[in-house]
Motif scaffolding. Sequence first.
Motif, PDB file in Angstrom:
ATOM      1  N   THR A 121      29.360  30.289  16.145  1.00  0.00           N
ATOM      2  CA  THR A 121      28.056  30.923  16.347  1.00  0.00           C
ATOM      3  C   THR A 121      27.686  31.060  17.828  1.00  0.00           C
ATOM      4  O   THR A 121      26.812  31.853  18.172  1.00  0.00           O
TER       5      THR A 121
ATOM      6  N   SER B 167      22.166  32.261  11.502  1.00  0.00           N
ATOM      7  CA  SER B 167      21.935  33.560  12.141  1.00  0.00           C
ATOM      8  C   SER B 167      20.566  33.608  12.803  1.00  0.00           C
ATOM      9  O   SER B 167      20.417  34.176  13.898  1.00  0.00           O
ATOM     10  N   ARG B 168      19.579  32.995  12.181  1.00  0.00           N
ATOM     11  CA  ARG B 168      18.232  32.979  12.764  1.00  0.00           C
ATOM     12  C   ARG B 168      18.201  32.113  14.032  1.00  0.00           C
ATOM     13  O   ARG B 168      17.641  32.516  15.053  1.00  0.00           O
ATOM     14  N   ASP B 169      18.795  30.943  13.938  1.00  0.00           N
ATOM     15  CA  ASP B 169      18.770  30.020  15.076  1.00  0.00           C
ATOM     16  C   ASP B 169      19.458  30.601  16.301  1.00  0.00           C
ATOM     17  O   ASP B 169      19.040  30.374  17.436  1.00  0.00           O
ATOM     18  N   ARG B 170      20.542  31.350  16.079  1.00  0.00           N
ATOM     19  CA  ARG B 170      21.319  31.900  17.197  1.00  0.00           C
ATOM     20  C   ARG B 170      20.980  33.357  17.508  1.00  0.00           C
ATOM     21  O   ARG B 170      21.563  33.963  18.383  1.00  0.00           O
ATOM     22  N   ASN B 171      20.009  33.923  16.756  1.00  0.00           N
ATOM     23  CA  ASN B 171      19.580  35.315  16.951  1.00  0.00           C
ATOM     24  C   ASN B 171      20.761  36.282  16.834  1.00  0.00           C
ATOM     25  O   ASN B 171      20.951  37.173  17.666  1.00  0.00           O
ATOM     26  N   ILE B 172      21.540  36.113  15.768  1.00  0.00           N
ATOM     27  CA  ILE B 172      22.699  36.960  15.495  1.00  0.00           C
ATOM     28  C   ILE B 172      22.329  37.926  14.369  1.00  0.00           C
ATOM     29  O   ILE B 172      21.770  37.512  13.346  1.00  0.00           O
ATOM     30  N   SER B 173      22.645  39.199  14.542  1.00  0.00           N
ATOM     31  CA  SER B 173      22.348  40.187  13.500  1.00  0.00           C
ATOM     32  C   SER B 173      23.012  39.779  12.182  1.00  0.00           C
ATOM     33  O   SER B 173      24.168  39.342  12.166  1.00  0.00           O
TER      34      SER B 173
END
Length: 378
Positions: A153, A220-226
């Motif tokens: 991630t 995905s939210r924590d790492r700001n990944i689409s």
Amino acid sequence: MNEQVYTNYRLQLPDREVLGTLVVRDGKIADIQPGIVSQGENGNGDYLLPGLIELHTDNFERCMSPRPGIKWPIEAAVVYHDRDLISSGITTVCDAIAIGDVKPNSNRLTDFQPMIDAIHEAQETGRFLSDHRIHLRCELSFESVCEIAEEYTDHPLLSLISVMDHTPGQRQFVKIEKYTEYYMGKYGISAEEMHRFIKRRKEKQQLYAEKNRKALVALSRDRNISLASHDDATVEHVREAVADGAAIAEFPTTLDAAEAAHNSGLKVLMGSPNLVLGGSHSGNISAMELVERDRVDILSSDYVPRSLLQSIFIISQKMQKPIYQTMQYVTGNPAKAIGLFDSRGSLEVGKQADIITVHDDGIVPRITSVVRRGRRVA
């Protein structure tokens, strides 16, 4: 100063076509003007488009295993893959790397690490011609998918995570007979083995899918990944994706799901092979039908890189729309979906000079050159 001039091309700008001249300076688009000049490369009225952007391709897997039972050296396979893409006009790509699979002993259970390492190494050393990113395809019923995904991630190339559930009887294979036909044909499984296989798949889904989904969404939210959903078949699937914070709905399998995704603000991604072939190999919704209903935002070449360019010309012809509109499926829209539109995805002054020139004879469009960051690479 390094400068190139492209003149007498049909420039496909964000909102119109202009027969004119485009100037590239030091790897970026420096000027765009109507009219033809006496210097530079004369396009003789051919198309000039932004480089294509691909969010989901399994082509690397095909290059690694060109025939059943064959495993090609990965250092060569990743370069072959890159050359397939660049010769297809794809200048930016999210390589789809599967974590987990429905089939026991699948290469997807072990190949993700060497594939990611090979992509990273080739990108860092300048061996690639396209700009490569990572798209992690996470199989929810695979027990270890979250632990493995978490390791990547913070990877500098990670741009997209999709959550997949290929359990028989839903999503891509709502009809069990289609699932059976596909996997028996693909893997040579007998009817008896297939029955046991389906039973095991359903058991694993019950054990792991929901827990893994929640963990991957949190990552995905924590790492700001689409985040992308995959093979949504029902309105409920789409509601779940929206609640998860997904930005993209990959390959919805029904009209209801595509409508719900569109109305919920998700970017609907469909396969260009589906469009070129006139239908889905799994018996699902036709991509062209969704295009006609204005329910598609992004096209992906999936397993045929050259289909990406061809698809926008097919849509242009069938829908009587200009190329500058249909190209948005493979340029601006995918760039926006993964946060790259500030640097690429359109012909605008200041953006990096990722461009392709195309000759269309009315049968199959043919790429005549590919330029990335101002340098001709194909």
